[in-house]
Each structure stands twice: as C-alpha cells, then as structure tokens.
Design a protein around this motif. Structure first.
Motif, mmCIF file in Angstrom:
data_model
loop_
_atom_site.group_PDB
_atom_site.id
_atom_site.type_symbol
_atom_site.label_atom_id
_atom_site.label_comp_id
_atom_site.label_asym_id
_atom_site.label_seq_id
_atom_site.Cartn_x
_atom_site.Cartn_y
_atom_site.Cartn_z
ATOM 1 N N GLU A 2 -6.985 4.907 7.724
ATOM 2 C CA GLU A 2 -6.762 6.340 7.440
ATOM 3 C C GLU A 2 -7.979 6.944 6.758
ATOM 4 O O GLU A 2 -8.349 8.099 7.009
ATOM 5 C CB GLU A 2 -5.489 6.493 6.582
ATOM 6 C CG GLU A 2 -4.243 6.227 7.421
ATOM 7 C CD GLU A 2 -3.076 5.615 6.661
ATOM 8 O OE1 GLU A 2 -3.070 5.635 5.417
ATOM 9 O OE2 GLU A 2 -2.157 5.108 7.340
ATOM 10 N N GLY A 39 2.312 2.192 10.777
ATOM 11 C CA GLY A 39 3.274 3.284 10.612
ATOM 12 C C GLY A 39 3.975 3.683 11.893
ATOM 13 O O GLY A 39 4.635 4.713 11.953
ATOM 14 N N GLY A 83 0.462 -3.693 9.519
ATOM 15 C CA GLY A 83 0.886 -2.847 10.638
ATOM 16 C C GLY A 83 2.356 -3.091 10.928
ATOM 17 O O GLY A 83 2.703 -4.051 11.608
ATOM 18 N N SER A 84 3.205 -2.233 10.328
ATOM 19 C CA SER A 84 4.657 -2.325 10.532
ATOM 20 C C SER A 84 5.235 -3.691 10.179
ATOM 21 O O SER A 84 6.185 -4.140 10.827
ATOM 22 C CB SER A 84 5.026 -1.922 11.967
ATOM 23 O OG SER A 84 4.645 -0.571 12.203
ATOM 24 N N MET A 85 4.677 -4.343 9.161
ATOM 25 C CA MET A 85 5.321 -5.579 8.695
ATOM 26 C C MET A 85 6.573 -5.185 7.921
ATOM 27 O O MET A 85 6.547 -4.238 7.140
ATOM 28 C CB MET A 85 4.389 -6.420 7.832
ATOM 29 C CG MET A 85 4.940 -7.829 7.607
ATOM 30 S SD MET A 85 3.959 -8.844 6.481
ATOM 31 C CE MET A 85 2.779 -9.601 7.567
ATOM 32 N N ASN A 135 0.871 -1.176 0.000
ATOM 33 C CA ASN A 135 0.000 0.000 0.000
ATOM 34 C C ASN A 135 0.909 1.228 0.000
ATOM 35 O O ASN A 135 1.467 1.586 1.029
ATOM 36 C CB ASN A 135 -0.885 -0.040 1.264
ATOM 37 C CG ASN A 135 -1.719 1.218 1.437
ATOM 38 O OD1 ASN A 135 -1.805 2.050 0.532
ATOM 39 N ND2 ASN A 135 -2.331 1.356 2.609
ATOM 40 N N HIS A 137 -9.545 1.410 4.643
ATOM 41 C CA HIS A 137 -8.297 1.569 5.396
ATOM 42 C C HIS A 137 -8.563 2.508 6.579
ATOM 43 O O HIS A 137 -9.355 3.447 6.475
ATOM 44 C CB HIS A 137 -7.195 2.141 4.486
ATOM 45 C CG HIS A 137 -5.856 2.091 5.130
ATOM 46 N ND1 HIS A 137 -5.453 3.028 6.059
ATOM 47 C CD2 HIS A 137 -4.838 1.198 5.025
ATOM 48 C CE1 HIS A 137 -4.237 2.707 6.486
ATOM 49 N NE2 HIS A 137 -3.842 1.608 5.872
ATOM 50 N N LEU A 165 -0.518 -6.724 4.357
ATOM 51 C CA LEU A 165 -0.776 -5.439 3.693
ATOM 52 C C LEU A 165 0.303 -4.512 4.243
ATOM 53 O O LEU A 165 0.340 -4.227 5.441
ATOM 54 C CB LEU A 165 -2.182 -4.928 4.015
ATOM 55 C CG LEU A 165 -2.600 -3.607 3.352
ATOM 56 C CD1 LEU A 165 -2.466 -3.674 1.837
ATOM 57 C CD2 LEU A 165 -4.058 -3.262 3.711
ATOM 58 N N ILE A 166 1.194 -4.108 3.352
ATOM 59 C CA ILE A 166 2.427 -3.472 3.792
ATOM 60 C C ILE A 166 2.505 -2.031 3.320
ATOM 61 O O ILE A 166 2.401 -1.764 2.117
ATOM 62 C CB ILE A 166 3.630 -4.287 3.260
ATOM 63 C CG1 ILE A 166 3.601 -5.678 3.905
ATOM 64 C CG2 ILE A 166 4.954 -3.613 3.588
ATOM 65 C CD1 ILE A 166 3.536 -6.785 2.934
ATOM 66 N N GLY A 167 2.669 -1.116 4.262
ATOM 67 C CA GLY A 167 2.767 0.298 3.913
ATOM 68 C C GLY A 167 4.214 0.699 3.710
ATOM 69 O O GLY A 167 4.799 0.494 2.643
ATOM 70 N N GLY A 168 4.830 1.254 4.744
ATOM 71 C CA GLY A 168 6.187 1.803 4.662
ATOM 72 C C GLY A 168 7.184 0.909 3.944
ATOM 73 O O GLY A 168 7.922 1.362 3.055
ATOM 74 N N GLU A 185 -5.671 -4.882 10.539
ATOM 75 C CA GLU A 185 -4.608 -3.901 10.776
ATOM 76 C C GLU A 185 -4.878 -3.159 12.078
ATOM 77 O O GLU A 185 -5.655 -2.192 12.100
ATOM 78 C CB GLU A 185 -4.579 -2.876 9.635
ATOM 79 C CG GLU A 185 -4.309 -3.465 8.274
ATOM 80 C CD GLU A 185 -3.708 -2.421 7.328
ATOM 81 O OE1 GLU A 185 -2.613 -2.671 6.838
ATOM 82 O OE2 GLU A 185 -4.322 -1.368 7.115
ATOM 83 N N LYS A 207 0.160 4.217 -0.334
ATOM 84 C CA LYS A 207 -0.498 5.409 0.238
ATOM 85 C C LYS A 207 -0.257 6.623 -0.679
ATOM 86 O O LYS A 207 -0.133 6.455 -1.895
ATOM 87 C CB LYS A 207 -0.029 5.650 1.673
ATOM 88 C CG LYS A 207 -0.213 4.390 2.536
ATOM 89 C CD LYS A 207 -0.051 4.614 4.006
ATOM 90 C CE LYS A 207 -0.266 3.304 4.748
ATOM 91 N NZ LYS A 207 -0.176 3.431 6.188
HETATM 92 P P1 PGA Z 1 2.668 0.213 7.663
HETATM 93 O O1 PGA Z 1 1.220 0.457 7.007
HETATM 94 O O2 PGA Z 1 3.189 -1.084 7.082
HETATM 95 O O3 PGA Z 1 3.481 1.408 7.252
HETATM 96 O O4 PGA Z 1 2.467 0.111 9.131
HETATM 97 C C1 PGA Z 1 0.321 -0.595 6.803
HETATM 98 C C2 PGA Z 1 -0.954 -0.056 6.222
HETATM 99 O O5 PGA Z 1 -1.383 1.033 6.630
HETATM 100 O O6 PGA Z 1 -1.583 -0.689 5.359
#
Ligand code: PGA
Length: 252
Positions: free
Chosen positions: A99, A175, A214-216, A9, A97, A234-237, A169, A11
């Motif tokens: 957010e 994040g 979540g911070s994976m 993701n 999501h 589901l991977i953000g950063g 999540e 973002k």
């Molecule tokens: P994160 O985000 O991996 O940066 O914690 C996950 C997400 O919001 O989908």
C-alpha cells in the motif's frame, strides 16, 4: 529451526481507545491460551504506540510500527524517525508494504534507506515484497520479487541481512479474501530463500524468517504455516479481532 513470527498489521484502523482495548484483550487471551514460542508483534498506528507499549509490557507481544522515515531528525514535516519509534518501545517496523509502494510511490532504493534507518536503531525491519496479479499472469512475478529484494536488501552485510524479516505478500491476496494456495506460497518462499542464498549463501538463507501475508485467517493459517519455508504471517484484517488473531497464533 527458525522461529515463527506472527505480526498483526492494523493499518489505518483503531483510534487510541480502540487500540488500548484490543491490546488489553490480546494480552489477556494470549496469556491464557498461547504456549508456543512464536514471536507475536502488533503493528499499530503511530498515535497508539506509546499507550500500547505500557499495556503489552511483560507480555509475549512486541510492538511494531507500520512505517518510518529515513532521517533521524530535522525539517521533515509530518515524518516519524526510527529514533522516535525506538523511544516509545517499538522493536519492529514494517517497510515497503504494497500500500505504501502504491499510494506513496515508495521505490526500492528509498526502501533500502528505510531498512538502514531501522537497523541503525537496532530494530527489526519487516520487509514486504510481492507481485500484482497481472505480473503473475505475465509470468514475471519471480523476477519482480527478486528485484525488490536485491534493490532494497542486497547492500546489507552478512550479519545485517539476518536481522531482517521478509514478508511475501502477493498483492492480489491482500484484503481480497483470496489466499495464495499452500503450493503457491511455498514455491515463492523457497524461491525467495534461493535468491537470498545466491547472494549470501545457504547457511544465511536458511536462517532468514519469511512470513506470508495476504488474507491469512484462522481457517487457512494451519496449512500456510505448516509449509516448510513459511515462517510466520503478516496479518491485516484478521488481526483487528483478538479472537481471530489468537486463533492464527495458535497454529504457529
Ligand atoms: P490482509 O492484509 O491480511 O487483510 O490481507 C495483509 C497485509 O496487508 O499485511
């Protein structure tokens, strides 16, 4: 055996040029290094989707969007329909999501309509759920997540519910660098599956893909992805760097 789905993701990150660069890097590294059968998805900003769709064509990567509107077309200035997403090659759409729930006040009922819109165009919704830290501390997190699932998904038929990917999540882990422990993740994933079973029965619940988010990152992906009920991430950063994202996928 459930398939693992690893989705990035991005973002609101990466302009067109940066998106093309990252997608190209991913295609090349994944071709050389990934030989498991995980489904890989990149959920890019709307402005990059069309350009990326030709870059990932023929690769193991599927294209995802981060949001959509509920209607097909019309006077909804600024919105993007699922029909439009489909037309540029999107096959996954993140729905609900945290957010969007927080900053754009998206309700469970509104998200149910978005789920319908995604399914109506034969795409896969990635439905996000998860509690805040204060809800967890008050011990109301399980009821909260169950209500998110019931109110946005439980109108679906037996066949449609199986087309949905769920992403658990915990908001306190998004994040923040704080990850749910494997025990916390496994517990919630099992409870989510039980809740689905209470409505659709065990056979269907066993087929539903439930991702953790979540911070994976590469350092914790192996532990998290080896939990019995964790079917992907589901991977953000960490999805913004090709090396990190691929190192997570390797554990799927
Ligand atoms: P994160 O985000 O991996 O940066 O914690 C996950 C997400 O919001 O989908």
């Amino acid at each position: 055996m459930r398939k693992k789905v690893i989705a990035g993701n991005w973002k609101m990150n990466k302009n067109l040029e940066e998106s093309q660069k990252l997608a190209t890097e991913l295609v090349n590294i994944i071709k050389d290094e990934i030989n498991n059968n995980a489904q890989i998805v990149i959920c890019a900003p709307f402005t990059s989707l069309y350009a990326i769709s030709s870059i990932i064509k023929g690769s193991k990567i599927a294209l995802g969007a981060q949001n959509c509107y509920t209607k097909n077309s019309g006077a909804y200035t600024g919105e993007i329909s699922t029909e439009m997403l489909k037309s540029v090659g999107v096959s996954y759409v993140i729905i609900g999501h945290s957010e969007r729930r927080e900053y754009f006040t998206e309700s469970n009922a509104f998200l149910a309509e978005k789920i319908n819109a995604v399914l109506a165009h034969d795409m896969t919704p990635i439905f996000c759920c998860g509690e805040t830290l204060s809800q967890r501390e008050q011990g109301i997190h399980i009821d909260f997540v169950n209500a998110q699932l019931s109110e946005s998904l439980f109108h679906l038929s037996d066949s449609d519910i199986q087309k949905v990917v769920i992403a658990y999540e915990p908001i306190w882990a998004i994040g923040t660098g704080v990850t749910a422990s494997t025990a916390q993740a496994q517990e919630m994933h099992e409870l989510i599956r039980k809740h689905i079973a209470s409505k659709y029965g065990n056979d269907i619940a066993e087929k539903i893909i439930i991702q953790y988010g979540g911070s994976m990152k590469p350092e914790n992906a192996k532990e998290l992805l080896s939990c019995k009920d964790v079917d992907g991430g589901l991977i953000g950063g960490a999805s913004l760097k090709a090396r990190d994202f691929v190192d997570i996928i390797k554990n799927a």
